[in-house]
Write an enzyme that holds these catalytic residues in place. Structure first.
Site, PDB file in Angstrom:
ATOM      1  N   ASN A  62       0.833  -1.204   0.000  1.00  0.00           N
ATOM      2  CA  ASN A  62       0.000   0.000   0.000  1.00  0.00           C
ATOM      3  C   ASN A  62       0.864   1.249   0.000  1.00  0.00           C
ATOM      4  O   ASN A  62       1.912   1.310   0.643  1.00  0.00           O
ATOM      5  CB  ASN A  62      -1.027  -0.009   1.145  1.00  0.00           C
ATOM      6  N   GLU A  64       0.413   5.229   0.611  1.00  0.00           N
ATOM      7  CA  GLU A  64      -0.504   6.239   1.127  1.00  0.00           C
ATOM      8  C   GLU A  64      -0.103   7.642   0.683  1.00  0.00           C
ATOM      9  O   GLU A  64       0.982   7.853   0.133  1.00  0.00           O
ATOM     10  CB  GLU A  64      -0.578   6.110   2.653  1.00  0.00           C
ATOM     11  N   CYS A  73      -4.196   0.668  -2.420  1.00  0.00           N
ATOM     12  CA  CYS A  73      -4.011  -0.593  -1.686  1.00  0.00           C
ATOM     13  C   CYS A  73      -2.920  -1.451  -2.338  1.00  0.00           C
ATOM     14  O   CYS A  73      -2.637  -1.324  -3.540  1.00  0.00           O
ATOM     15  CB  CYS A  73      -5.296  -1.400  -1.707  1.00  0.00           C
ATOM     16  N   GLU A  75      -3.012  -4.662  -3.065  1.00  0.00           N
ATOM     17  CA  GLU A  75      -3.497  -5.605  -4.072  1.00  0.00           C
ATOM     18  C   GLU A  75      -3.571  -4.951  -5.444  1.00  0.00           C
ATOM     19  O   GLU A  75      -3.198  -5.528  -6.461  1.00  0.00           O
ATOM     20  CB  GLU A  75      -4.890  -6.131  -3.695  1.00  0.00           C
ATOM     21  N   CYS A 112     -10.131  -5.284   0.354  1.00  0.00           N
ATOM     22  CA  CYS A 112     -11.276  -4.364   0.408  1.00  0.00           C
ATOM     23  C   CYS A 112     -12.132  -4.505  -0.848  1.00  0.00           C
ATOM     24  O   CYS A 112     -11.733  -5.145  -1.834  1.00  0.00           O
ATOM     25  CB  CYS A 112     -10.789  -2.931   0.574  1.00  0.00           C
ATOM     26  N   CYS A 115     -10.550  -3.448  -4.200  1.00  0.00           N
ATOM     27  CA  CYS A 115      -9.555  -4.412  -4.692  1.00  0.00           C
ATOM     28  C   CYS A 115     -10.244  -5.655  -5.249  1.00  0.00           C
ATOM     29  O   CYS A 115      -9.811  -6.216  -6.256  1.00  0.00           O
ATOM     30  CB  CYS A 115      -8.577  -4.784  -3.581  1.00  0.00           C
TER      31      CYS A 115
HETATM   32  N1  THU Z   1      -5.298  -1.531   2.454  1.00  0.00           N
HETATM   33  C1  THU Z   1      -4.765  -2.356   1.508  1.00  0.00           C
HETATM   34  O1  THU Z   1      -3.598  -2.187   1.082  1.00  0.00           O
HETATM   35  N2  THU Z   1      -5.520  -3.376   1.053  1.00  0.00           N
HETATM   36  C2  THU Z   1      -6.795  -3.619   1.442  1.00  0.00           C
HETATM   37  O2  THU Z   1      -7.456  -4.474   0.866  1.00  0.00           O
HETATM   38  C3  THU Z   1      -7.357  -2.897   2.567  1.00  0.00           C
HETATM   39  C4  THU Z   1      -6.628  -1.672   2.973  1.00  0.00           C
HETATM   40  C5  THU Z   1      -4.485  -0.402   2.913  1.00  0.00           C
HETATM   41  C6  THU Z   1      -5.026   0.948   2.471  1.00  0.00           C
HETATM   42  C7  THU Z   1      -4.466   1.851   3.538  1.00  0.00           C
HETATM   43  O3  THU Z   1      -3.157   2.234   3.154  1.00  0.00           O
HETATM   44  C8  THU Z   1      -4.373   0.970   4.774  1.00  0.00           C
HETATM   45  O4  THU Z   1      -4.451  -0.381   4.315  1.00  0.00           O
HETATM   46  C9  THU Z   1      -5.467   1.232   5.792  1.00  0.00           C
HETATM   47  O5  THU Z   1      -6.712   1.169   5.219  1.00  0.00           O
END
Ligand code: THU
Length: 160
Positions: A62, A64, A73, A75, A112, A115
């Site tokens: 991920n 940010e 994310c 994925e 999520c 994704c």
């Molecule tokens: N996140 C992911 O990388 N994948 C997911 O399927 C759920 C959330 C990340 C996004 C964000 O950087 C952190 O987790 C908190 O939500």
């Protein structure tokens, strides 16, 4: 009026050690990617590794951003990179792991909704399912044979 029942089946492995060798190696790559995540705002680190049928493994984590919705994310970072680099390769399996900074995450962390929708796009494109294996920092690993299990009643290009 009629009712429609939607059922999903997932498999649960006790730990990484119970996975087939190729998949435990893939999860290892996801662990490494997870530790390189750029997650200074959530402190929630996610790694994903994607095995392709050309033998390549593509990983992502991920990313940010101070403008929160601009982040992405793990994925989708992995799957978009894989499709960008090897547009004709088939995706064979994906391994996902997540770790929180402040607590030990022992339950499997599922991808999520966004994704799931993104991964489903490539299942449809390649006409074969992408088995997903997902876990926390340690502990049980869940397996979904296809995105159909995690995102039933999917919106697809057929509706366009
Ligand atoms: N996140 C992911 O990388 N994948 C997911 O399927 C759920 C959330 C990340 C996004 C964000 O950087 C952190 O987790 C908190 O939500």
């Amino acid at each position: 009026m009629k009712k429609i029942k939607i059922e999903s089946f997932l498999e649960v492995f006790e730990s990484v050690d119970a996975l087939p060798e190729t998949i435990s190696a893939l999860m290892e790559t996801a662990f490494e990617a997870r530790e390189k995540a750029y997650a200074p705002y959530s402190n929630f680190y996610v790694g994903a590794a994607l095995l392709l049928n050309n033998g390549e493994t593509i990983s992502g984590n991920n990313q940010e951003n101070a403008a929160y919705p601009s982040g992405l994310c793990a994925e989708r970072t992995a799957i978009y990179y894989a499709s960008a680099k090897y547009p004709h390769a088939k995706m064979v399996a994906m391994a996902i792991t997540a770790r929180a900074k402040e607590k030990v995450t022992t339950t499997p962390i599922p991808p999520c909704g966004s994704c799931r929708q993104a991964i489903a796009e490539y299942e449809i494109k390649q006409k074969s399912p992408i088995p997903l294996y997902f876990m926390g920092e340690r502990g049980e690993v869940m397996k979904s044979d296809s995105l159909e299990n995690l995102l039933p009643f999917l919106f697809t290009a057929d509706y366009l």
